[in-house]
Design a protein around this motif. Structure first.
Motif, PDB file in Angstrom:
ATOM      1  N   GLN A   1       6.305  16.842  -6.546  1.00 52.70           N
ATOM      2  CA  GLN A   1       5.643  15.756  -7.261  1.00 52.70           C
ATOM      3  C   GLN A   1       4.166  16.100  -7.356  1.00 52.70           C
ATOM      4  OE1 GLN A   1       6.300  11.919  -5.486  1.00 52.70           O
ATOM      5  NE2 GLN A   1       4.697  10.963  -6.669  1.00 52.70           N
ATOM      6  N   ASP A   2       3.570  15.827  -8.500  1.00 51.60           N
ATOM      7  CA  ASP A   2       2.153  16.118  -8.676  1.00 51.60           C
ATOM      8  C   ASP A   2       1.310  15.197  -7.813  1.00 51.60           C
ATOM      9  OD1 ASP A   2       2.635  18.124 -10.491  1.00 51.60           O
ATOM     10  OD2 ASP A   2       2.494  16.815 -12.229  1.00 51.60           O
ATOM     11  N   LEU A   3       0.327  15.794  -7.150  1.00 50.08           N
ATOM     12  CA  LEU A   3      -0.626  15.052  -6.327  1.00 50.08           C
ATOM     13  C   LEU A   3      -2.020  15.509  -6.755  1.00 50.08           C
ATOM     14  CD1 LEU A   3      -1.165  13.089  -4.010  1.00 50.08           C
ATOM     15  CD2 LEU A   3      -0.929  14.983  -2.433  1.00 50.08           C
ATOM     16  N   PRO A   4      -2.673  14.736  -7.654  1.00 50.93           N
ATOM     17  CA  PRO A   4      -3.992  15.161  -8.148  1.00 50.93           C
ATOM     18  C   PRO A   4      -5.054  15.087  -7.060  1.00 50.93           C
ATOM     19  CG  PRO A   4      -3.462  12.968  -8.934  1.00 50.93           C
ATOM     20  CD  PRO A   4      -2.257  13.461  -8.204  1.00 50.93           C
ATOM     21  N   LYS A   5      -6.175  15.759  -7.303  1.00 52.31           N
ATOM     22  CA  LYS A   5      -7.244  15.714  -6.307  1.00 52.31           C
ATOM     23  C   LYS A   5      -7.734  14.294  -6.139  1.00 52.31           C
ATOM     24  CE  LYS A   5     -10.115  18.082  -9.583  1.00 52.31           C
ATOM     25  NZ  LYS A   5     -11.210  18.954  -9.840  1.00 52.31           N
ATOM     26  N   GLU A   6      -7.998  13.948  -4.896  1.00 54.46           N
ATOM     27  CA  GLU A   6      -8.378  12.604  -4.462  1.00 54.46           C
ATOM     28  C   GLU A   6      -7.286  11.572  -4.770  1.00 54.46           C
ATOM     29  OE1 GLU A   6     -12.240  11.567  -5.852  1.00 54.46           O
ATOM     30  OE2 GLU A   6     -13.158  13.368  -5.021  1.00 54.46           O
ATOM     31  N   GLY A   7      -6.045  12.034  -4.908  1.00 52.39           N
ATOM     32  CA  GLY A   7      -4.929  11.142  -5.196  1.00 52.39           C
ATOM     33  C   GLY A   7      -4.162  10.782  -3.936  1.00 52.39           C
ATOM     34  N   VAL A   8      -3.256   9.819  -4.082  1.00 52.34           N
ATOM     35  CA  VAL A   8      -2.441   9.330  -2.976  1.00 52.34           C
ATOM     36  C   VAL A   8      -0.976   9.375  -3.393  1.00 52.34           C
ATOM     37  CG1 VAL A   8      -1.943   7.369  -1.476  1.00 52.34           C
ATOM     38  CG2 VAL A   8      -4.281   7.777  -2.230  1.00 52.34           C
ATOM     39  N   MET A   9      -0.119   9.845  -2.492  1.00 53.74           N
ATOM     40  CA  MET A   9       1.314   9.836  -2.741  1.00 53.74           C
ATOM     41  C   MET A   9       1.976   9.006  -1.647  1.00 53.74           C
ATOM     42  SD  MET A   9       4.075  12.953  -3.189  1.00 53.74           S
ATOM     43  CE  MET A   9       3.577  13.793  -1.724  1.00 53.74           C
ATOM     44  N   GLU A  10       2.752   8.018  -2.050  1.00 55.34           N
ATOM     45  CA  GLU A  10       3.490   7.212  -1.087  1.00 55.34           C
ATOM     46  C   GLU A  10       4.789   7.926  -0.754  1.00 55.34           C
ATOM     47  OE1 GLU A  10       3.993   3.396  -2.847  1.00 55.34           O
ATOM     48  OE2 GLU A  10       1.864   2.908  -2.729  1.00 55.34           O
ATOM     49  N   PHE A  11       5.188   7.821   0.506  1.00 53.64           N
ATOM     50  CA  PHE A  11       6.346   8.562   0.980  1.00 53.64           C
ATOM     51  C   PHE A  11       7.192   7.681   1.885  1.00 53.64           C
ATOM     52  CE2 PHE A  11       8.264  11.241   4.269  1.00 53.64           C
ATOM     53  CZ  PHE A  11       9.056  12.029   3.464  1.00 53.64           C
ATOM     54  N   GLN A  12       8.501   7.844   1.798  1.00 53.39           N
ATOM     55  CA  GLN A  12       9.423   7.093   2.640  1.00 53.39           C
ATOM     56  C   GLN A  12      10.484   8.049   3.171  1.00 53.39           C
ATOM     57  OE1 GLN A  12      11.753   4.096   0.650  1.00 53.39           O
ATOM     58  NE2 GLN A  12      12.015   2.946   2.530  1.00 53.39           N
ATOM     59  N   SER A  13      10.728   7.966   4.469  1.00 55.58           N
ATOM     60  CA  SER A  13      11.723   8.802   5.117  1.00 55.58           C
ATOM     61  C   SER A  13      12.700   7.902   5.868  1.00 55.58           C
ATOM     62  CB  SER A  13      11.037   9.767   6.084  1.00 55.58           C
ATOM     63  OG  SER A  13      11.975  10.583   6.709  1.00 55.58           O
ATOM     64  N   VAL A  14      13.992   8.152   5.709  1.00 57.64           N
ATOM     65  CA  VAL A  14      15.022   7.333   6.340  1.00 57.64           C
ATOM     66  C   VAL A  14      15.818   8.206   7.303  1.00 57.64           C
ATOM     67  CG1 VAL A  14      17.053   5.900   5.965  1.00 57.64           C
ATOM     68  CG2 VAL A  14      15.191   5.863   4.309  1.00 57.64           C
ATOM     69  N   PHE A  15      15.908   7.762   8.545  1.00 55.45           N
ATOM     70  CA  PHE A  15      16.701   8.436   9.571  1.00 55.45           C
ATOM     71  C   PHE A  15      17.979   7.628   9.763  1.00 55.45           C
ATOM     72  CE2 PHE A  15      12.388   9.715  10.413  1.00 55.45           C
ATOM     73  CZ  PHE A  15      12.491  11.039  10.770  1.00 55.45           C
ATOM     74  N   ASP A  16      19.122   8.206   9.413  1.00 55.20           N
ATOM     75  CA  ASP A  16      20.414   7.544   9.606  1.00 55.20           C
ATOM     76  C   ASP A  16      20.966   7.881  10.989  1.00 55.20           C
ATOM     77  OD1 ASP A  16      20.479   6.340   7.102  1.00 55.20           O
ATOM     78  OD2 ASP A  16      21.245   8.164   6.162  1.00 55.20           O
ATOM     79  N   ASN A  17      21.920   7.076  11.455  1.00 57.69           N
ATOM     80  CA  ASN A  17      22.553   7.234  12.774  1.00 57.69           C
ATOM     81  C   ASN A  17      21.501   7.252  13.884  1.00 57.69           C
ATOM     82  OD1 ASN A  17      25.069   7.390  11.544  1.00 57.69           O
ATOM     83  ND2 ASN A  17      24.893   9.605  11.304  1.00 57.69           N
ATOM     84  N   TYR A  18      20.552   6.367  13.809  1.00 54.27           N
ATOM     85  CA  TYR A  18      19.476   6.250  14.794  1.00 54.27           C
ATOM     86  C   TYR A  18      19.870   5.176  15.799  1.00 54.27           C
ATOM     87  CZ  TYR A  18      14.856   5.512  16.737  1.00 54.27           C
ATOM     88  OH  TYR A  18      13.792   5.389  17.591  1.00 54.27           O
ATOM     89  N   ASN A  19      20.049   5.555  17.064  1.00 54.55           N
ATOM     90  CA  ASN A  19      20.545   4.621  18.073  1.00 54.55           C
ATOM     91  C   ASN A  19      19.582   4.396  19.224  1.00 54.55           C
ATOM     92  OD1 ASN A  19      23.017   4.230  16.742  1.00 54.55           O
ATOM     93  ND2 ASN A  19      23.759   6.171  17.555  1.00 54.55           N
ATOM     94  N   TYR A  20      18.389   4.921  19.173  1.00 55.59           N
ATOM     95  CA  TYR A  20      17.417   4.747  20.261  1.00 55.59           C
ATOM     96  C   TYR A  20      16.851   3.338  20.188  1.00 55.59           C
ATOM     97  CZ  TYR A  20      13.711   6.060  23.491  1.00 55.59           C
ATOM     98  OH  TYR A  20      12.871   6.141  24.572  1.00 55.59           O
TER      99      TYR A  20
ATOM    100  N   THR B   1      -5.283  17.992   3.455  1.00 58.39           N
ATOM    101  CA  THR B   1      -4.590  16.722   3.234  1.00 58.39           C
ATOM    102  C   THR B   1      -4.733  15.877   4.494  1.00 58.39           C
ATOM    103  OG1 THR B   1      -2.502  17.607   4.055  1.00 58.39           O
ATOM    104  CG2 THR B   1      -2.846  17.684   1.673  1.00 58.39           C
ATOM    105  N   SER B   2      -4.585  14.590   4.329  1.00 62.40           N
ATOM    106  CA  SER B   2      -4.522  13.692   5.481  1.00 62.40           C
ATOM    107  C   SER B   2      -3.348  12.748   5.272  1.00 62.40           C
ATOM    108  CB  SER B   2      -5.833  12.924   5.662  1.00 62.40           C
ATOM    109  OG  SER B   2      -6.095  12.145   4.527  1.00 62.40           O
ATOM    110  N   THR B   3      -2.786  12.276   6.362  1.00 57.97           N
ATOM    111  CA  THR B   3      -1.614  11.414   6.290  1.00 57.97           C
ATOM    112  C   THR B   3      -1.861  10.141   7.074  1.00 57.97           C
ATOM    113  OG1 THR B   3      -0.630  12.465   8.222  1.00 57.97           O
ATOM    114  CG2 THR B   3      -0.021  13.353   6.066  1.00 57.97           C
ATOM    115  N   GLU B   4      -1.103   9.119   6.712  1.00 60.77           N
ATOM    116  CA  GLU B   4      -1.199   7.827   7.379  1.00 60.77           C
ATOM    117  C   GLU B   4       0.187   7.194   7.386  1.00 60.77           C
ATOM    118  OE1 GLU B   4      -3.660   3.717   6.637  1.00 60.77           O
ATOM    119  OE2 GLU B   4      -2.989   4.863   4.902  1.00 60.77           O
ATOM    120  N   VAL B   5       0.631   6.768   8.548  1.00 65.11           N
ATOM    121  CA  VAL B   5       1.904   6.048   8.662  1.00 65.11           C
ATOM    122  C   VAL B   5       1.606   4.569   8.453  1.00 65.11           C
ATOM    123  CG1 VAL B   5       3.811   5.435  10.176  1.00 65.11           C
ATOM    124  CG2 VAL B   5       2.890   7.747  10.222  1.00 65.11           C
TER     125      VAL B   5
END
Length: 137
Positions: A105-124, A38-42
């Protein structure tokens, strides 16, 4: 071999013990590259202005020849510095915040899955980099 050269037999034993310790990690890494590639991209990393939250959005690409149904996604927020070498490596080892999420979640070959992550109480307040890693099965 021990009758001929005790030094050679000692090196052989040390080499065998090192291979016993190192080989499982190398095998896991190679199998991960070959079978679960797999490969990822922000795509976006942003601190919200009116709340103490940080959002990281990204894409996960399936580069293998099989479909995935389960992904373990690791998201980390690291200090952004101009340091290189050892100091940059130390910053990667101690992130400001990290999060791991199991996504069914199903991720077919050569497919793309969008992802979102939320960090709460982030004060930096300084600049940061976000990293995204995925292990899919």
């Amino acid at each position: 071999m021990a009758r001929r050269s005790s030094v050679a037999s000692l090196f052989l034993i040390i080499f065998a013990l090192l291979m016993l310790v190192i080989a499982p990690f190398l095998i896991k890494m190679k199998l991960g590259e070959l079978l679960r590639a797999t490969s990822t991209e922000v795509t976006m990393a942003k601190k919200l202005t009116f709340s103490a939250s940080f959002i990281v959005e990204g894409n996960i690409y399936n580069n293998s020849n099989k479909d995935f149904t389960l992904c373990l996604i690791h998201t980390s927020i690291i200090k952004q510095t101009d340091a290189q070498g050892l100091k940059a490596y130390i910053n990667m080892l101690k992130p400001i915040a990290k999060q791991s999420i199991l996504v069914r979640q199903d991720l077919p070959k050569e497919g793309v899955m969008e992802f979102q992550s939320v960090f709460d109480n982030y004060n930096y307040s300084d600049d940061v980099n976000a990293t995204l890693k995925a292990e899919c099965y």
